[in-house]
Structures are given as C-alpha cells and as structure tokens.
Design a protein around this motif. Sequence first.
Motif, short mmCIF file in Angstrom:
data_model
loop_
_atom_site.label_atom_id
_atom_site.label_comp_id
_atom_site.label_asym_id
_atom_site.label_seq_id
_atom_site.Cartn_x
_atom_site.Cartn_y
_atom_site.Cartn_z
N PRO A 8 0.98 -1.08 -0.03
CA PRO A 8 0.07 -0.06 -0.03
C PRO A 8 0.89 1.18 -0.16
O PRO A 8 2.18 1.17 0.25
CB PRO A 8 -0.78 -0.18 1.17
CG PRO A 8 0.02 -0.82 2.20
CD PRO A 8 0.87 -1.78 1.32
N GLU A 9 0.31 2.40 -0.37
CA GLU A 9 1.07 3.46 -0.13
C GLU A 9 1.14 4.08 1.26
O GLU A 9 2.16 4.95 1.49
CB GLU A 9 0.31 4.52 -1.04
CG GLU A 9 0.15 4.43 -2.83
CD GLU A 9 -0.49 5.42 -3.39
OE1 GLU A 9 0.11 6.30 -3.67
OE2 GLU A 9 -1.60 5.02 -3.98
N VAL A 10 0.01 3.94 1.98
CA VAL A 10 0.13 4.49 3.49
C VAL A 10 -0.24 3.16 4.23
O VAL A 10 -1.15 2.47 4.19
CB VAL A 10 -0.86 5.54 3.46
CG1 VAL A 10 -1.06 6.07 4.98
CG2 VAL A 10 -0.67 6.77 2.32
N SER A 11 0.57 3.54 5.33
CA SER A 11 0.30 2.32 6.68
C SER A 11 0.00 2.90 7.77
O SER A 11 0.73 4.14 7.94
CB SER A 11 1.47 1.43 6.80
OG SER A 11 1.67 0.66 5.76
N PHE A 12 -1.18 2.86 8.51
CA PHE A 12 -1.69 3.42 9.72
C PHE A 12 -0.96 2.26 10.70
O PHE A 12 -1.81 1.21 10.93
CB PHE A 12 -3.18 3.47 9.70
CG PHE A 12 -3.46 4.48 8.79
CD1 PHE A 12 -3.26 6.05 9.09
CD2 PHE A 12 -4.00 4.30 7.57
CE1 PHE A 12 -3.65 6.86 8.18
CE2 PHE A 12 -4.56 5.18 6.78
CZ PHE A 12 -4.20 6.61 6.96
N VAL A 13 -0.42 2.58 11.95
CA VAL A 13 0.08 1.72 12.95
C VAL A 13 -0.65 2.15 13.99
O VAL A 13 -0.41 3.30 14.51
CB VAL A 13 1.61 1.69 13.05
CG1 VAL A 13 2.05 0.88 14.17
CG2 VAL A 13 2.25 1.34 11.71
N VAL A 14 -1.47 1.15 14.77
CA VAL A 14 -2.04 1.68 16.05
C VAL A 14 -1.57 0.53 17.19
O VAL A 14 -1.90 -0.49 17.03
CB VAL A 14 -3.51 1.58 15.86
CG1 VAL A 14 -4.17 1.93 16.93
CG2 VAL A 14 -3.91 2.53 14.79
N PRO A 15 -0.94 1.10 18.10
CA PRO A 15 -0.80 0.09 19.36
C PRO A 15 -1.93 -0.13 20.29
O PRO A 15 -2.55 0.90 20.43
CB PRO A 15 0.48 0.77 19.90
CG PRO A 15 0.50 2.06 19.71
CD PRO A 15 -0.16 2.28 18.26
N LEU A 43 -2.40 -3.10 13.41
CA LEU A 43 -2.81 -3.28 14.83
C LEU A 43 -1.91 -4.07 15.74
O LEU A 43 -1.73 -5.25 15.29
CB LEU A 43 -4.27 -3.46 15.13
CG LEU A 43 -5.43 -2.97 14.17
CD1 LEU A 43 -6.60 -3.91 14.44
CD2 LEU A 43 -5.38 -1.69 14.58
N VAL A 44 -1.27 -3.62 16.72
CA VAL A 44 -0.40 -4.20 17.51
C VAL A 44 -0.89 -4.29 18.92
O VAL A 44 -1.00 -3.40 19.62
CB VAL A 44 0.88 -3.36 17.41
CG1 VAL A 44 2.24 -4.29 18.28
CG2 VAL A 44 1.44 -3.05 16.01
N ASP A 45 -1.21 -5.57 19.39
CA ASP A 45 -1.83 -5.69 20.60
C ASP A 45 -0.42 -5.90 21.32
O ASP A 45 0.28 -7.02 21.62
CB ASP A 45 -2.56 -6.98 20.59
CG ASP A 45 -3.19 -7.32 22.01
OD1 ASP A 45 -3.72 -6.53 22.53
OD2 ASP A 45 -2.86 -8.31 22.67
N ALA A 54 -7.74 -11.23 20.26
CA ALA A 54 -8.78 -11.81 19.49
C ALA A 54 -10.23 -11.23 19.14
O ALA A 54 -10.54 -11.50 17.97
CB ALA A 54 -9.12 -12.90 20.79
N ALA A 55 -10.48 -9.95 19.88
CA ALA A 55 -11.62 -9.28 19.23
C ALA A 55 -11.13 -8.56 18.08
O ALA A 55 -11.96 -8.22 17.35
CB ALA A 55 -11.87 -8.21 20.51
N ALA A 56 -9.93 -8.09 17.97
CA ALA A 56 -9.48 -7.37 16.76
C ALA A 56 -9.39 -8.35 15.55
O ALA A 56 -9.78 -8.01 14.48
CB ALA A 56 -8.15 -6.94 16.99
#
Length: 319
Positions: A8-15, A43-45, A54-56
């Motif tokens: 992809p062109e853009v990555s969104f990283v969310v801890p 998404l980084v748990d 698990a919910a993610a």
Amino acid sequence: MEATEIHPEVSFVVPLYNTGEGLRPLLDAFRALSLPETWELVLVDDGSTDGTAAAARRAVADFPAPVRVVELARNFGEHAAVLEGYRHASGDFVVNLDDDLQNPPGEAVKLVRHLRESDAEVVYSRYAEKKHPWARNVASWLANCCATFLLGKPQDLYLSSFRALRRDLVGRIVAYRGPYPYVDGLILGATNRIATLEVEHVERQEGRSGYTLRKLIRLALSLLFDFSVMPLRIASVLGVLLCVLGGLILTEVVLETLLVGQRQLGWGSLMGALAVFSGAQLLMLGIIGEYVGRAFLTVSGKPQSLVRTLTTHVKPPSS
C-alpha cells in the motif's frame, strides 16, 4: 486468512493495550476514512489481558482494507509496540496514532499530505489545545525538556506520538534492537528533516490512558540512559566540583591550624560533609551501574519485543 504480498501507499500503525470497548469505534473511524491512496491498517496488541487481540481478529473479518493484527507475547511498552508495527508496515508513508481516537484518522491524512508535499522525512503533530489530563501534560512537558537538553531536540519541536514517517526513515530506525527503545530518540538520531503540522486533538471517548507512573518513569530512564551519555558527564562535573570543594575545605583547615591553632571541630558539620560526599559517590555509582546494567541486558540479548501471532486480513475482491 493466508497472507499475501501487500504494497500500500500508506500504513496506519495503532498500538493496542486493553482497548476493550474502544476497539469498535476505532475500526469504525477507519472504515469511514476517505483516502484515494491504497492503505493498510497495522494493529499491534501490546500484551492486553482483556482479549483485545482476539476481538481485533474477529472485528476485521469484513474490513474494507488490508489489516495486520500483531499480537505481542507480553506487554513491552508503547515504543516497542510501535517499532514492531513499523516492521510489519509496508507503506511508503507510515503514520502511527493511539487507540483512543484523540487523534482522528482524518487528521492522520493531513499528516500524510503534508509529508508528501514537503522534503521532510517525518512530520510531528502539534496541538492548539491538548485534551490530555493535566498530569499527562506535565509529564509530556518534562519529557520534551529532557529531550531538548539530552538529545539536542529543537526547542520549538513538540515530540508527539502522532507522527508520519517516510519509508526510508522507518527502515533506518527499525534496525535498532535494544531492549529499551525510544522512538523519538531514534528519529532524532536518524534525521534532521523534521516538520510539524497543527492538527485537531479531541477528548478521549472510551477508557483511560494506559500510561502509569511506573511506565512514565521507565520511559524517562530510557531517554536518560539509552540515548545520551549526559548523566555520565553530569556525574563527572559533580565529581570535579566536590573535589574542588574538598580541596577548599582542606585548605581552610590547614590555614586555620597554622594561624589560630587546632580547634575542636563540630560533630554536626563533620557528619553533614560526610553525608554530602557519600551521597554524591552513591549517586555516581548508581548512574554507572544503570549504564552497565543496560549494556549487559543488551549484550545478553534481552528482547525488545516478541510476536506471539501475526494475522493478515486481505481486502476481499470487489464483486
């Protein structure tokens, strides 16, 4: 779902850390995101104990964009989680934001636009008004003051966790494998092409901040001992000053003995001087010991983070 090659062109990283009920609004905000470029969500748990990972995995089954869910084996801290997310992001531009939606995804698009139009390698957000609790604001102010003093950070730069980076810069900083990462320290050491952009900061809607006093102290120690030798220099200066003070006191004692004769020195002043010198020596030993301990943990291979599972959801083909 079986992983496929994604560029992809853009990555969104969310801890994520014990995100709980806040996970659904977070994903809904990204579902509503209007972005002409191709993008992915990482998404980084960070070792949540409430079943966030698990919910993610369940919640992204019908997500309209590629998603990677990285589950860490335990809680390693926000900065380790962000670096792990960077390693699994493949976009040309990488934006990381928190899971509390105080930085809406729409504002992340503004960071990407500003980064694309400038020659900067990283764009930090700044806020006209921060909506964090006062204690968090004070801690952020102290961290920024320390970064200015220890790392040479420009005084007008606010180090925010809401930032956008180019792929080249991401590649340089993820090579760091030390057990105590500090993302902003790595960025400041890897580039001087830094820009800022004012964005919106909103009230937290769900839950509370995962930062505790212990985590804030741990972050401060990483800033002090992993990215600067300034504490050692301060200890050296303190040692020189105490030696000079000791020499002056000794000179005064000799002159007093020669000119006036011996006097009975006070017990209180003697104990006070002993306490000052002993405390300074223990402080210096503690500083040296902290550096030695961290060097030992780095050499012995203490992991920065460990991934338990990696799940990749690929956007289903359009019908």
